[in-house]
Design a protein around this motif. Structure first.
Motif, PDB file in Angstrom:
ATOM      1  N   PHE A   1      -2.388   4.636  15.869  1.00 16.42           N
ATOM      2  CA  PHE A   1      -2.380   3.769  14.598  1.00 16.42           C
ATOM      3  C   PHE A   1      -2.891   2.354  14.977  1.00 16.42           C
ATOM      4  O   PHE A   1      -3.552   1.856  14.161  1.00 16.42           O
ATOM      5  CB  PHE A   1      -1.068   3.816  13.685  1.00 16.42           C
ATOM      6  N   VAL A   2      -2.209   2.013  15.876  1.00 14.10           N
ATOM      7  CA  VAL A   2      -2.549   0.671  16.461  1.00 14.10           C
ATOM      8  C   VAL A   2      -3.326  -0.006  17.554  1.00 14.10           C
ATOM      9  O   VAL A   2      -3.480  -1.135  17.556  1.00 14.10           O
ATOM     10  CB  VAL A   2      -1.052  -0.145  16.509  1.00 14.10           C
ATOM     11  N   TYR A   3      -3.764   0.978  18.376  1.00 11.18           N
ATOM     12  CA  TYR A   3      -4.388   0.435  19.829  1.00 11.18           C
ATOM     13  C   TYR A   3      -5.673  -0.154  19.229  1.00 11.18           C
ATOM     14  O   TYR A   3      -6.050  -1.198  19.818  1.00 11.18           O
ATOM     15  CB  TYR A   3      -4.616   1.493  20.838  1.00 11.18           C
ATOM     16  N   SER A   4      -6.555   0.628  18.550  1.00 17.80           N
ATOM     17  CA  SER A   4      -7.819   0.260  18.393  1.00 17.80           C
ATOM     18  C   SER A   4      -7.834  -1.212  17.391  1.00 17.80           C
ATOM     19  O   SER A   4      -8.616  -1.884  17.921  1.00 17.80           O
ATOM     20  CB  SER A   4      -8.712   1.067  17.649  1.00 17.80           C
ATOM     21  N   PRO A   5      -7.092  -1.254  16.433  1.00 18.35           N
ATOM     22  CA  PRO A   5      -7.263  -2.541  15.608  1.00 18.35           C
ATOM     23  C   PRO A   5      -6.682  -3.653  16.279  1.00 18.35           C
ATOM     24  O   PRO A   5      -7.240  -4.762  16.460  1.00 18.35           O
ATOM     25  CB  PRO A   5      -6.103  -2.076  14.323  1.00 18.35           C
ATOM     26  N   MET A   6      -5.609  -3.435  17.295  1.00 17.25           N
ATOM     27  CA  MET A   6      -4.814  -4.564  17.884  1.00 17.25           C
ATOM     28  C   MET A   6      -5.794  -4.974  19.258  1.00 17.25           C
ATOM     29  O   MET A   6      -5.968  -6.420  19.363  1.00 17.25           O
ATOM     30  CB  MET A   6      -3.511  -4.184  18.455  1.00 17.25           C
ATOM     31  N   ILE A   7      -6.391  -4.291  19.814  1.00 22.95           N
ATOM     32  CA  ILE A   7      -7.344  -4.480  21.061  1.00 22.95           C
ATOM     33  C   ILE A   7      -8.699  -5.110  20.602  1.00 22.95           C
ATOM     34  O   ILE A   7      -9.291  -5.855  21.263  1.00 22.95           O
ATOM     35  CB  ILE A   7      -7.280  -3.412  21.838  1.00 22.95           C
ATOM     36  N   GLY A   8      -8.933  -4.877  19.475  1.00 21.20           N
ATOM     37  CA  GLY A   8     -10.290  -5.145  18.913  1.00 21.20           C
ATOM     38  C   GLY A   8     -10.126  -6.373  17.908  1.00 21.20           C
ATOM     39  O   GLY A   8     -10.976  -7.023  17.370  1.00 21.20           O
TER      40      GLY A   8
ATOM     41  N   PRO B   1      -1.076  -2.567   6.923  1.00 25.98           N
ATOM     42  CA  PRO B   1      -1.483  -1.144   6.690  1.00 25.98           C
ATOM     43  C   PRO B   1      -2.821  -0.728   6.721  1.00 25.98           C
ATOM     44  O   PRO B   1      -3.485   0.352   7.054  1.00 25.98           O
ATOM     45  CB  PRO B   1      -0.315  -0.771   5.597  1.00 25.98           C
ATOM     46  N   TYR B   2      -3.687  -1.560   5.632  1.00 28.02           N
ATOM     47  CA  TYR B   2      -4.932  -1.318   5.497  1.00 28.02           C
ATOM     48  C   TYR B   2      -5.844  -1.583   6.722  1.00 28.02           C
ATOM     49  O   TYR B   2      -6.730  -1.136   6.940  1.00 28.02           O
ATOM     50  CB  TYR B   2      -5.453  -2.407   4.490  1.00 28.02           C
ATOM     51  N   PHE B   3      -5.470  -2.564   7.670  1.00 21.42           N
ATOM     52  CA  PHE B   3      -6.003  -2.700   8.647  1.00 21.42           C
ATOM     53  C   PHE B   3      -5.974  -1.680   9.946  1.00 21.42           C
ATOM     54  O   PHE B   3      -6.655  -0.962  10.279  1.00 21.42           O
ATOM     55  CB  PHE B   3      -5.507  -4.007   9.387  1.00 21.42           C
ATOM     56  N   ILE B   4      -4.700  -1.348  10.058  1.00 22.96           N
ATOM     57  CA  ILE B   4      -4.618  -0.119  11.021  1.00 22.96           C
ATOM     58  C   ILE B   4      -4.876   1.272  10.496  1.00 22.96           C
ATOM     59  O   ILE B   4      -5.453   2.074  11.288  1.00 22.96           O
ATOM     60  CB  ILE B   4      -3.034   0.206  11.227  1.00 22.96           C
ATOM     61  N   ALA B   5      -4.982   1.464   9.042  1.00 20.72           N
ATOM     62  CA  ALA B   5      -5.762   2.768   8.594  1.00 20.72           C
ATOM     63  C   ALA B   5      -6.777   2.881   8.656  1.00 20.72           C
ATOM     64  O   ALA B   5      -7.425   3.930   8.887  1.00 20.72           O
ATOM     65  CB  ALA B   5      -5.202   2.926   6.958  1.00 20.72           C
ATOM     66  N   SER B   6      -7.592   1.611   8.566  1.00 17.18           N
ATOM     67  CA  SER B   6      -9.053   1.550   8.664  1.00 17.18           C
ATOM     68  C   SER B   6      -9.608   1.821   9.944  1.00 17.18           C
ATOM     69  O   SER B   6     -10.918   2.331  10.118  1.00 17.18           O
ATOM     70  CB  SER B   6      -9.704   0.117   8.059  1.00 17.18           C
ATOM     71  N   LEU B   7      -8.747   1.472  10.960  1.00 15.52           N
ATOM     72  CA  LEU B   7      -9.247   1.601  12.291  1.00 15.52           C
ATOM     73  C   LEU B   7      -8.281   2.753  12.942  1.00 15.52           C
ATOM     74  O   LEU B   7      -8.337   2.972  14.340  1.00 15.52           O
ATOM     75  CB  LEU B   7      -9.158   0.460  12.969  1.00 15.52           C
TER      76      LEU B   7
ATOM     77  N   MET C   1       0.803  -1.216  -0.029  1.00 13.75           N
ATOM     78  CA  MET C   1      -0.018   0.075  -0.068  1.00 13.75           C
ATOM     79  C   MET C   1       0.890   1.337  -0.121  1.00 13.75           C
ATOM     80  O   MET C   1       1.665   1.482   0.691  1.00 13.75           O
ATOM     81  CB  MET C   1      -0.839   0.134   1.082  1.00 13.75           C
ATOM     82  N   SER C   2       0.423   2.280  -0.781  1.00 13.46           N
ATOM     83  CA  SER C   2       1.351   3.427  -0.913  1.00 13.46           C
ATOM     84  C   SER C   2       1.045   4.331   0.287  1.00 13.46           C
ATOM     85  O   SER C   2      -0.168   4.235   0.930  1.00 13.46           O
ATOM     86  CB  SER C   2       1.137   4.149  -2.065  1.00 13.46           C
ATOM     87  N   ILE C   3       2.020   5.223   0.468  1.00 12.30           N
ATOM     88  CA  ILE C   3       1.635   6.367   1.810  1.00 12.30           C
ATOM     89  C   ILE C   3       0.537   7.210   1.215  1.00 12.30           C
ATOM     90  O   ILE C   3      -0.392   7.414   2.176  1.00 12.30           O
ATOM     91  CB  ILE C   3       2.987   6.995   1.823  1.00 12.30           C
ATOM     92  N   ARG C   4       0.434   7.481  -0.133  1.00 10.76           N
ATOM     93  CA  ARG C   4      -0.493   8.324  -0.378  1.00 10.76           C
ATOM     94  C   ARG C   4      -2.218   7.587  -0.164  1.00 10.76           C
ATOM     95  O   ARG C   4      -2.810   8.402   0.381  1.00 10.76           O
ATOM     96  CB  ARG C   4      -0.672   8.653  -1.868  1.00 10.76           C
ATOM     97  N   LEU C   5      -2.252   6.229  -0.570  1.00 10.65           N
ATOM     98  CA  LEU C   5      -3.482   5.606  -0.103  1.00 10.65           C
ATOM     99  C   LEU C   5      -3.713   5.209   1.204  1.00 10.65           C
ATOM    100  O   LEU C   5      -4.802   5.563   1.874  1.00 10.65           O
ATOM    101  CB  LEU C   5      -3.377   4.151  -0.934  1.00 10.65           C
ATOM    102  N   PHE C   6      -2.461   5.091   1.974  1.00 12.36           N
ATOM    103  CA  PHE C   6      -2.868   5.156   3.392  1.00 12.36           C
ATOM    104  C   PHE C   6      -3.329   6.305   3.957  1.00 12.36           C
ATOM    105  O   PHE C   6      -4.122   6.457   4.824  1.00 12.36           O
ATOM    106  CB  PHE C   6      -1.288   4.581   4.008  1.00 12.36           C
ATOM    107  N   THR C   7      -2.729   7.437   3.724  1.00 18.58           N
ATOM    108  CA  THR C   7      -3.169   8.679   4.077  1.00 18.58           C
ATOM    109  C   THR C   7      -4.481   8.977   3.678  1.00 18.58           C
ATOM    110  O   THR C   7      -5.407   9.382   4.725  1.00 18.58           O
ATOM    111  CB  THR C   7      -2.226   9.847   3.687  1.00 18.58           C
ATOM    112  N   TYR C   8      -4.969   8.751   2.755  1.00 19.18           N
ATOM    113  CA  TYR C   8      -6.418   8.837   2.171  1.00 19.18           C
ATOM    114  C   TYR C   8      -7.423   7.990   3.343  1.00 19.18           C
ATOM    115  O   TYR C   8      -8.576   8.784   3.326  1.00 19.18           O
ATOM    116  CB  TYR C   8      -6.445   8.271   0.680  1.00 19.18           C
ATOM    117  N   ILE C   9      -6.936   6.903   3.286  1.00 17.53           N
ATOM    118  CA  ILE C   9      -7.904   6.020   4.061  1.00 17.53           C
ATOM    119  C   ILE C   9      -8.044   6.713   5.665  1.00 17.53           C
ATOM    120  O   ILE C   9      -8.988   6.959   6.033  1.00 17.53           O
ATOM    121  CB  ILE C   9      -7.360   4.461   4.316  1.00 17.53           C
ATOM    122  N   VAL C  10      -6.830   7.149   6.083  1.00 14.52           N
ATOM    123  CA  VAL C  10      -6.728   7.756   7.352  1.00 14.52           C
ATOM    124  C   VAL C  10      -7.843   9.074   7.407  1.00 14.52           C
ATOM    125  O   VAL C  10      -8.382   9.027   8.447  1.00 14.52           O
ATOM    126  CB  VAL C  10      -5.622   8.045   7.838  1.00 14.52           C
ATOM    127  N   GLN C  11      -7.678   9.665   6.188  1.00 14.44           N
ATOM    128  CA  GLN C  11      -8.367  11.032   6.268  1.00 14.44           C
ATOM    129  C   GLN C  11      -9.841  10.639   6.148  1.00 14.44           C
ATOM    130  O   GLN C  11     -10.712  11.622   6.863  1.00 14.44           O
ATOM    131  CB  GLN C  11      -8.007  11.923   5.077  1.00 14.44           C
TER     132      GLN C  11
END
Length: 264
Positions: free
Chosen positions: A77-84, A106-112, A1-11
């Motif tokens: 980045f990681v607390y919500s995806p990892m604890i859930g 990256p898709y998992f942590i960006a989505s959460l 996953m590119s940084i641009r796509l990662f950033t877009y999902i986070v946004q």
């Protein structure tokens, strides 16, 4: 996953969370009040004892703030995806992250992504800057660069611990109690680890290297201890975070390879 796509999902995630501004603001204010109380407790303690093993109020404030700031960055980045993750696996919802033509991690942590940690960042960043302004550090380009790299490395290290625990969900599903243990252990680095015995110092340096988050970077910046030891541990703190995070990622990949679906 590119940084641009990662950033877009986070946004996109941030925009969806900000649809409920009142709830977000109330939550942020509650966190700020809570951590302000923690700072107040430390300040009152220092009013009574003046210093803790030679560390004054501004230095302890920096120590605590560096821990809280880097935790907030990593946890965003990681607390919500990892604890859930355990519940996601049980509910059979993890397939949506591994069936798309994207790198799963990256898709998992960006989505959460969790924007709620902005309150932690605001208060810890404010106190950290205040503490640095009020200390007698001789600021040079090297020290400024060191501080930036130390924050980055410590953020990776904070995230790595959570990724390791979260990845255990592939094996045991219910691992939330391990996060509670991690947070309890993190309380040890609210103060200089030199106040503990040799046994605990070894654990916090070499076994669970939490001291690399704030103690050894603080030694380097404040020039506590012998110069050779301070330099060596200070430099080690800059590489421990990324290295441990890469190891945590390998544990995640092993967990993914073991995963055989919600019914498996």
């Amino acid at each position: 996953m590119s940084i641009r796509l990662f950033t877009y999902i986070v946004q996109l995630v941030i925009k969806s969370k900000m649809e409920y501004k009142e709830s977000f603001i109330l939550g942020a204010m509650g966190q700020i009040v809570g951590y302000t109380a923690n700072y107040l407790v430390i300040w009152l303690l220092l009013q009574k004892f003046e210093s803790i093993n030679g560390w004054g109020w501004t230095e302890i404030a920096f120590l605590y703030s560096l821990n809280l700031l880097t935790y907030a960055i990593g946890a965003s980045f990681v607390y919500s995806p990892m604890i859930g993750l355990g519940q996601i696996l049980i509910d059979g919802k993890f397939e949506q992250y591994i069936t798309k033509p994207l790198a799963s991690f990256p898709y998992f942590i960006a989505s959460l992504f969790n924007i709620g940690y902005i309150a932690h960042i605001l208060i810890s960043g404010t106190v950290l800057i205040w503490s640095l302004v009020n200390t007698s550090i001789d600021w040079t380009i090297v020290r400024i660069l060191y501080l930036i790299l130390a924050i980055i490395s410590a953020s990776f290290l904070q995230a790595a611990f959570m990724v390791v625990i979260g990845s255990l969900s592939f094996y045991f599903l219910r691992v939330q109690y391990l996060f509670t243990i991690l947070f309890r252990v993190r309380e040890f680095i609210a103060y200089p680890i030199s106040v503990y015995g040799t046994f605990f110092q070894i654990i916090l340096t070499w076994i669970i290297p939490l001291a690399m988050i704030n103690y050894y970077p603080s030694l380097f910046l404040f020039s506590h201890g012998s110069s050779i030891e301070t330099t060596l541990y200070g430099l080690a703190a800059l590489v421990v975070g990324p290295v441990v995070f890469l190891l945590a990622y390998q544990i995640w990949r092993r967990g993914i390879n073991r995963y055989s679906g919600a019914g498996g």
